[in-house]
Enzyme design. Structure first.
Site, PDB file in Angstrom:
ATOM      1  CB  SER A 280      40.727 136.953  11.086  1.00 56.13           C
ATOM      2  OG  SER A 280      40.979 135.858  11.942  1.00 56.13           O
ATOM      3  CG  ASP A 281      37.718 140.894  15.879  1.00 58.13           C
ATOM      4  OD1 ASP A 281      38.079 140.205  16.856  1.00 58.13           O
ATOM      5  OD2 ASP A 281      37.133 141.993  16.023  1.00 58.13           O
ATOM      6  CG  HIS A 282      36.785 135.932  18.995  1.00 57.92           C
ATOM      7  ND1 HIS A 282      35.855 134.928  18.994  1.00 57.92           N
ATOM      8  CD2 HIS A 282      37.601 135.703  20.051  1.00 57.92           C
ATOM      9  CE1 HIS A 282      36.097 134.130  20.012  1.00 57.92           C
ATOM     10  NE2 HIS A 282      37.153 134.580  20.673  1.00 57.92           N
ATOM     11  CB  ALA A 284      36.442 137.467  11.347  1.00 54.32           C
TER      12      ALA A 284
END
Ligand code: BGC
Length: 762
Positions: A280-282, A284
């Protein structure tokens, strides 16, 4: 306890992770991972899904304790062997001794900084781009990094978006070729090699299409557009073997990517056969609550893992919520195991089970100075940087400059070491940057004359300055000169008056083209425009050297300047590379990978738009056609455009056949001649148009390109092979088809000025 060296580490893993009698050999990936999984308890499994950022949130001591307790799977942002070794040592103290991995955003270089991605794309030079990926991998792995969050292959057609700078432009084909090139270069012979790093393609998917170019905004897109234009670059990276995918922060047609089962399970894993890890992105997963699809953290964690997010980046929800979700049966053991399996698989691919210290090495081999000059790859950086520069204007052959000239170099970016690096400059150090002023000084080497004046601040707007300076943690990004604007301008004008020619380095500071740096205008800030106006008034020849991370609307500047060189953010050796071009030691060869609009109001403006019923025809009245009546239509500079100090001409476009049989190929041949007086490179671009289809099709699409060097007067005939696959597109039913009918082959040295021949597919 001082912890293990290479052989010993392996022995420890073999003993513990493979303790049972039936421990499979390391060679058999599946059996090895199954066996290891069988030994893991639930907490250890959940621990493997946790990717943390090394930062102020947790002390080094706490991090090591968490790792030793099996509660962390990997980190990012630490970036030396000395930093990473104690963490790997802690992992070797954990019950199963599952190695950690260390990741970082090594996007366009690690310590040696190459041009930003948009600049790399401007080179249209895949060999040069491969060198960037390889050099980055060599430097990053030498500093104990195993994984990079790159390449970023989001198609960007709205330059208001600050992250346009991080991608390779607006075109699907060009970005796809670069995507696979970068993945192969990062991963080398195998991602397990000591000098390779695992590539994580991002941001899956469609992040570049955020509405209004406003970062983190929603994306709404038809499926054919998605499949034809936006998805291929991710797929190209995956097909080239990328070990992982980072999932985008945006929603797609209402469903956040992080909770999007269709995206990650149906498309990515089932249709594309992706076998790597998803990250996942930061933060998210937590953000699913604010997206309004999860009531609370528990639901967010559940949605993410069920949708297919293996690893959670800087987000504590998997750790907090998965135990309860597993207990209640809302998340199955199989779902958890699948995610863990992918993380272990990525570690296996990175060679970490074989040797957890493969990139960390032995303490006695640690370099005394991480940032030593001798560790840089300056020659490669200069070579790539000069290939990335795009000559936009050159009236009266203002360029190249003479080395005996008196030159005034002015502008807020003329001597700006931080800005040379661009955003996401990994572990690059501003003190290593060669600025434009310094590059010119070195090239002159005592000849001619060089006077410098700053002339203006990047912006005169205090609120914008504060916003941009918020970005840098160590020091203010932008050093503001407190003197009144008129005083700064006056100084620059005086410098200009003493000179034969003025080189004004203007545009954006690097933070203006960054994550979370969306703009409502594409203009050069007013403070710098005032400077340009005053310089123009001196009557001296005016060369604009642009630094920016997105297309700018520079119609006014074009009228003022005698020459314009687009340099993006050209990296550690940028100043030398720019001097190479300004003095003609290198003949510029870059071509725009993205359209330059005249004004922000034209956005989105991209060359491969669909055919429409009422197109505007240049030279004819615009009424009741698709256009804006307040300014000329079409781009300021089209996709694929860029000048040289030489000139090139195309002729004799011919096709080997007027008909293409399915399963066969035909050849398009074209002759390109260097009609100028200097040797130089150009990029021959081949576009295809599917004239009539079951859906409206793009007016043209790039399908082939070749960059070639021609001596003055030399000509060469190029042959491009085209087959049925090149004609395929996803139709309204998402079938990948080549439909019978007429196709136009257009060949040019930019996307606008082309020659055309046609053939039929039967
Ligand atoms: C960005 C990613 C990046 C991550 C880790 C996020 O803010 O969107 O592109 O990889 O941070 O630095």
């Amino acid at each position: 306890m001082k912890l293990p060296l290479l052989g010993l580490a392996f022995a420890l893993v073999s003993q513990a992770a493979l303790a049972a009698d039936a421990a499979p050999a390391l060679q058999d990936k599946q059996a090895f991972i199954d066996h290891l999984l069988g030994q893991m308890n639930q907490a250890e499994k959940i621990g493997q899904l946790r990717l943390i950022s090394i930062g102020p949130e947790m002390t080094a001591q706490t991090i090591r304790e968490e790792i030793a307790a099996g509660r962390i799977g990997g980190t990012f942002n630490s970036r030396t062997a000395a930093e990473n070794r104690p963490m790997q040592d802690a992992a070797m103290r954990s019950r199963l001794k599952i190695p950690m991995f260390f990741a970082y955003d090594t996007v366009h270089g690690e310590r040696t900084i190459f041009p930003i991605s948009l600049g790399l794309a401007s080179s249209w030079d895949l060999a040069a781009i491969a060198q960037v990926g390889r050099t980055s991998a060599i430097e990053a792995s030498a500093d104990a990094l195993d994984m990079t969050f790159a390449p970023m292959v989001d198609i960007a057609r709205d330059p208001r978006w600050g992250r346009t700078s991080e991608g390779f432009g607006e075109d699907t084909y060009l970005t796809s070729r670069i995507s696979e090139t970068m993945v192969r270069a990062f991963q080398g012979k195998s991602p397990a090699e000591r000098d390779s790093i695992l590539a994580i393609v991002k941001h899956f998917a469609l992040y570049g299409a955020v509405e209004g170019g406003r970062d983190y905004n929603t994306v709404d897109m038809s499926l054919p557009k998605m499949y034809n234009d936006y998805l291929p670059p991710y797929r190209a990276g995956i097909d080239a073997g990328a070990g992982g995918v980072m999932v985008a922060l945006n929603s797609i047609n209402g469903v956040p990517a992080t909770a999007n089962t269709w995206l990650m399970n149906d498309l990515l894993r089932k249709d594309w056969g992706f076998k790597g890890v998803t990250i996942s992105d930061h933060g998210a997963i937590q953000e699913l609550i604010r997206h309004g699809v999860a009531r609370d953290g528990r639901e967010a964690a559940k949605l993410a893992i069920k949708a297919g997010i293996d690893m959670s980046m800087n987000d504590s929800l998997y750790g907090e919520e998965l135990p309860g979700l597993l207990k209640s049966g809302e998340v199955s053991q199989a779902e958890l195991d699948q995610a863990v399996r992918e993380v272990l698989g990525a570690k296996y691919e990175m060679g970490l089970f074989k040797d957890p210290y493969v990139r960390i090495g032995k303490p006695e081999d640690d370099v005394p100075d991480t940032y030593a000059e001798s560790r840089l790859h300056r020659d490669a950086a200069r070579d790539v940087a000069k290939r990335s520069l795009v000559l936009l204007e050159n009236r009266e052959q203002t360029l190249p400059l003479s080395k005996s000239a008196a030159i005034a170099v002015v502008g807020p970016l003329a001597d700006a070491p931080i800005d040379m690096m661009g955003s996401w400059a990994a572990d690059g150090r501003p003190q290593h940057s060669v600025t434009v002023r310094e590059g010119l000084r070195r090239a002159l080497d005592g000849r001619g004359k060089l006077v410098y004046a700053k002339g203006a601040n990047v912006t005169g707007d205090k609120a914008i300055l504060d916003y941009l300076n918020f970005l840098n943690f160590d020091a203010p990004e932008i050093v503001d000169d407190p003197r009144p604007p008129a005083v700064l301008i006056d100084e620059a004008v005086k410098a200009a008056q003493q000179a034969d020619v003025v080189v004004a380095v203007v545009g954006e500071s690097r933070g203006m083209s960054h994550e979370s740096s969306s703009r409502t205008t594409l203009e050069i800030p007013a403070s710098q425009r005032e400077l340009i106006k005053a310089l123009k008034a001196t009557g001296k020849p005016l060369v604009l050297v642009l630094m920016n991370g997105r297309p700018l609307s520079i119609g006014w500047e074009r009228e003022q300047a005698d020459a314009i060189l687009e340099t993006w953010f050209s990296g550690t050796e940028g100043g030398n590379a720019i001097a190479d071009v300004l003095f003609g030691d290198y003949n510029p060869s870059g071509k725009l990978p993205i359209t330059f609009p005249r004004s922000v109001g034209q956005i989105p403006l991209y060359y491969n738009h669909l055919s429409i019923g009422r197109p505007f025809t240049p030279g004819q009245p615009g009424n009741y056609t698709s256009q804006y009546f307040e300014e000329p239509n079409g781009p300021l500079y089209p996709f694929g455009y860029g000048l040289s100090y030489s000139s090139f001409a195309l002729s004799d476009l011919s096709l080997s056949s007027k008909h293409l049989q399915r399963g066969e190929t035909l050849q398009a041949k074209v002759t390109v001649r260097n009609t100028g007086k200097r040797d130089g490179e150009t990029v021959v671009q081949l576009y295809l148009q599917d004239v009539t289809g079951s859906m409206s099709r793009p007016v043209k699409e790039l399908k082939r390109f070749e960059k070639l060097m021609l001596k003055a007067g030399e000509s060469r005939t190029l042959a491009f092979e085209l087959g049925e696959d090149d004609l395929k597109f996803y139709n309204a039913q998402l079938q990948h088809v080549a439909e019978a009918g007429t196709f136009n082959v257009q060949v040019g040295l930019d996307s606008q000025d082309v020659q055309q021949q046609s053939f039929d597919l039967r």
